[in-house]
Design a protein around this motif. Structure first.
Motif, short mmCIF file in Angstrom:
data_model
loop_
_atom_site.label_atom_id
_atom_site.label_comp_id
_atom_site.label_asym_id
_atom_site.label_seq_id
_atom_site.Cartn_x
_atom_site.Cartn_y
_atom_site.Cartn_z
N UNK A 146 -3.72 2.01 16.21
CA UNK A 146 -4.28 2.33 14.90
C UNK A 146 -3.83 3.73 14.48
N UNK A 147 -3.46 3.85 13.20
CA UNK A 147 -3.07 5.14 12.63
C UNK A 147 -3.89 5.36 11.36
N UNK A 148 -4.36 6.61 11.16
CA UNK A 148 -5.07 6.95 9.94
C UNK A 148 -4.17 6.77 8.73
N UNK A 149 -4.74 6.34 7.62
CA UNK A 149 -3.96 6.06 6.42
C UNK A 149 -3.20 7.29 5.93
N UNK A 150 -3.70 8.48 6.28
CA UNK A 150 -3.02 9.72 5.87
C UNK A 150 -2.16 10.29 7.00
N UNK A 151 -2.05 9.58 8.12
CA UNK A 151 -1.27 10.07 9.27
C UNK A 151 -0.37 8.96 9.80
N UNK A 152 0.31 8.28 8.91
CA UNK A 152 1.16 7.17 9.32
C UNK A 152 2.47 7.67 9.92
N UNK A 153 3.01 6.95 10.90
CA UNK A 153 4.35 7.29 11.39
C UNK A 153 5.39 6.91 10.35
N UNK A 154 6.63 7.34 10.58
CA UNK A 154 7.72 6.99 9.66
C UNK A 154 8.05 5.52 9.83
N UNK A 155 7.91 4.74 8.77
CA UNK A 155 8.07 3.30 8.84
C UNK A 155 9.50 2.88 8.52
N UNK A 156 9.91 1.73 9.05
CA UNK A 156 11.24 1.21 8.76
C UNK A 156 11.28 0.61 7.36
N UNK A 157 12.50 0.52 6.81
CA UNK A 157 12.74 -0.17 5.55
C UNK A 157 11.75 0.27 4.46
N UNK A 158 11.11 -0.70 3.80
CA UNK A 158 10.16 -0.39 2.73
C UNK A 158 8.71 -0.59 3.17
N UNK A 159 8.44 -0.49 4.48
CA UNK A 159 7.10 -0.79 4.97
C UNK A 159 6.06 0.23 4.53
N UNK A 160 6.46 1.48 4.31
CA UNK A 160 5.51 2.46 3.77
C UNK A 160 5.13 2.07 2.34
N UNK A 161 6.08 1.62 1.56
CA UNK A 161 5.79 1.15 0.19
C UNK A 161 4.82 -0.03 0.24
N UNK A 162 5.01 -0.93 1.19
CA UNK A 162 4.14 -2.09 1.31
C UNK A 162 2.71 -1.65 1.62
N UNK A 163 2.55 -0.68 2.51
CA UNK A 163 1.21 -0.15 2.81
C UNK A 163 0.59 0.46 1.57
N UNK A 164 1.36 1.25 0.83
CA UNK A 164 0.83 1.89 -0.38
C UNK A 164 0.41 0.85 -1.42
N UNK A 165 1.19 -0.21 -1.57
CA UNK A 165 0.83 -1.26 -2.52
C UNK A 165 -0.42 -2.01 -2.05
N UNK A 166 -0.54 -2.21 -0.74
CA UNK A 166 -1.74 -2.87 -0.21
C UNK A 166 -2.97 -2.03 -0.48
#
Length: 243
Positions: A146-166
């Motif tokens: 588990x990672x805090x929403x404000x402490x995410x690791x560097x994600x591959x591809x567009x997975x950070x965008x997917x989290x933000x949209x979620x």
């Protein structure tokens, strides 16, 4: 185990799951680290069998990663930009793990071609009580945490965008679908409800106004007071009314 290209999957369609939990007054996201050298974190993902419903595929992927059967799930967006590809990520992974992967054989080339085509990814978000989750690694995972929403690791591809949209979708859903209670244990206090709403929305609420708003929804059942050793000041426990 059959290679991905040999299994009966729908070509160039994938599912990416954002699994939200809640603890320490912030949203958490369950994220695996890929079992190769390098910093490669990816959302729990998978593919859809030809004879499988999309929602059933998402439930299967979530069950494999959380160990629980009944999960609140919402499909929220399809990610399908023309330049969406895993090629850059996979080339970097191969470069950093050449000693482990070895020379590219004909079978490796087939898998590479299959996996690096443009995929349409269907995004789902899930809401879980973290106390019920036992994170499950797959053969591809070094770890899953588990990672805090404000402490995410560097994600591959567009997975950070997917989290933000979620997260944006969840923020728009908490009033419409009244689904934030899925992040809480079976019984909870009103303060815990307010903390969850504030963690999701990023806004603070006046306690008395918030309590009136939540009670007006008529979705909670009030139970006995929470045992704290001070009965007069102890808060009431509530649970979500299922009927």
């Amino acid at each position: 185990m059959k290679s991905l290209s040999q299994q009966n999957y729908i070509p160039q369609v994938s599912i990416d799951c954002v699994i939200f939990g809640y603890s320490e007054q912030q949203l958490q996201v369950l994220i695996p680290k890929i079992n190769f050298k390098g910093d490669f974190w990816a959302l729990p993902s998978g593919f859809v069998f030809q004879d499988e419903d999309m929602d059933n595929a998402a439930q299967r992927i979530l069950r494999e990663r959380t160990g629980i059967e009944s999960i609140y799930l919402e499909q929220f967006k399809v990610f399908g930009r023309a330049n969406r590809s895993s090629k850059a990520f996979l080339d970097k992974l191969i470069q950093q793990n050449f000693d482990k992967l070895g020379e590219k054989s004909a079978s490796h080339a087939t898998e590479y071609d299959w996996f690096t085509k443009r995929f349409l990814s269907v995004g789902y978000y899930a809401l879980v009580d973290m106390n019920k989750v036992v994170p499950q690694k797959t053969d591809l995972d070094e770890s899953i945490e588990w990672y805090g929403i404000h402490d995410l690791p560097q994600m591959i591809m567009d997975h950070e965008e997917i989290i933000n949209e979620a997260l944006k979708t969840l923020q728009s859903h908490i009033d419409e679908k009244i689904n934030a209670f899925n992040l809480l244990p079976d019984t909870f206090t009103m303060k815990e409800v307010q903390d969850v709403y504030e963690a999701i929305s990023g806004k603070s609420f006046v306690r008395t106004n918030f309590q009136k708003m939540i009670l007006s929804l008529d979705v909670l059942e009030r139970l006995e007071k929470k045992f704290t050793g001070a009965a007069n000041k102890a808060p009431y426990l509530y649970r979500f009314r299922k009927d």
